[in-house]
Design an enzyme around this catalytic site. Sequence first.
Site, mmCIF file in Angstrom:
data_model
loop_
_atom_site.group_PDB
_atom_site.id
_atom_site.type_symbol
_atom_site.label_atom_id
_atom_site.label_comp_id
_atom_site.label_asym_id
_atom_site.label_seq_id
_atom_site.Cartn_x
_atom_site.Cartn_y
_atom_site.Cartn_z
ATOM 1 C CG HIS A 55 -0.239 0.054 2.535
ATOM 2 N ND1 HIS A 55 -0.154 -1.026 3.384
ATOM 3 C CD2 HIS A 55 0.419 1.054 3.162
ATOM 4 C CE1 HIS A 55 0.513 -0.691 4.462
ATOM 5 N NE2 HIS A 55 0.879 0.569 4.353
HETATM 6 P P1 TYD Z 1 -1.674 -2.663 7.556
HETATM 7 O O1 TYD Z 1 -1.175 -1.276 7.729
HETATM 8 O O2 TYD Z 1 -2.357 -3.011 6.269
HETATM 9 O O3 TYD Z 1 -0.462 -3.678 7.816
HETATM 10 P P2 TYD Z 1 0.678 -4.228 6.857
HETATM 11 O O4 TYD Z 1 0.900 -3.234 5.775
HETATM 12 O O5 TYD Z 1 1.854 -4.387 7.741
HETATM 13 O O6 TYD Z 1 0.228 -5.532 6.332
HETATM 14 O O7 TYD Z 1 -2.615 -3.013 8.780
HETATM 15 C C1 TYD Z 1 -3.053 -4.313 9.014
HETATM 16 C C2 TYD Z 1 -4.334 -4.244 9.824
HETATM 17 O O8 TYD Z 1 -4.079 -3.632 11.086
HETATM 18 C C3 TYD Z 1 -5.419 -3.421 9.158
HETATM 19 O O9 TYD Z 1 -6.652 -4.071 9.372
HETATM 20 C C4 TYD Z 1 -5.419 -2.115 9.898
HETATM 21 C C5 TYD Z 1 -4.887 -2.482 11.262
HETATM 22 N N1 TYD Z 1 -4.070 -1.408 11.860
HETATM 23 C C6 TYD Z 1 -4.583 -0.678 12.911
HETATM 24 O O10 TYD Z 1 -5.727 -0.887 13.369
HETATM 25 N N2 TYD Z 1 -3.819 0.318 13.460
HETATM 26 C C7 TYD Z 1 -2.562 0.575 13.000
HETATM 27 O O11 TYD Z 1 -1.879 1.489 13.537
HETATM 28 C C8 TYD Z 1 -2.047 -0.191 11.904
HETATM 29 C C9 TYD Z 1 -0.678 0.069 11.358
HETATM 30 C C10 TYD Z 1 -2.845 -1.178 11.368
#
Ligand code: TYD
Length: 137
Positions: A55
């Site tokens: 992303h």
């Molecule tokens: P995401 O940022 O997509 O993680 P990665 O890129 O490491 O795979 O987040 C994964 C999940 O966690 C998504 O459902 C959103 C949640 N999340 C939060 O609730 N708070 C946060 O600060 C972060 C970073 C993620």
Amino acid sequence: MKYTTVHDCRKIPLKTIHRPEGQLTIIEAHNQVPFDIKRIYYLHDVPDGVTRGNHAHRNLWQMMVAMRGIVNVVLDDGVDRRGVKLTSPCEGLLVVPGIWRELNGFYDDALCMVVASELYDENDYIRDYDKFLLYKL
Ligand code: TYD
């Protein structure tokens, strides 16, 4: 911050105090990171072969630190792609807004801390690569 490039992202050496009894490494707002720190999260117990990220953020600034192990990061601005390997808790990778990132390799029980300029906001994410390319036009 849409017109950022992968060349705006960089490794930043973190100030480390070396002592016989161990090391101490410091990240300060507006010093090692050029923003107010509003949030810290960390990725751990990541299974082998998993890719995280995939992303971009519209406004969020981040610094990633491999606190333990090795983390491979791919940065992409829609034109250039650059691989960065994080191998030390004494260096951070500054990721500016408007950059697609893939964390595509976690080795040696990696622990990846992310220091962020904003609280979590799903509306700040671009999770579709084609939409990211349109956003960068
Ligand atoms: P995401 O940022 O997509 O993680 P990665 O890129 O490491 O795979 O987040 C994964 C999940 O966690 C998504 O459902 C959103 C949640 N999340 C939060 O609730 N708070 C946060 O600060 C972060 C970073 C993620």
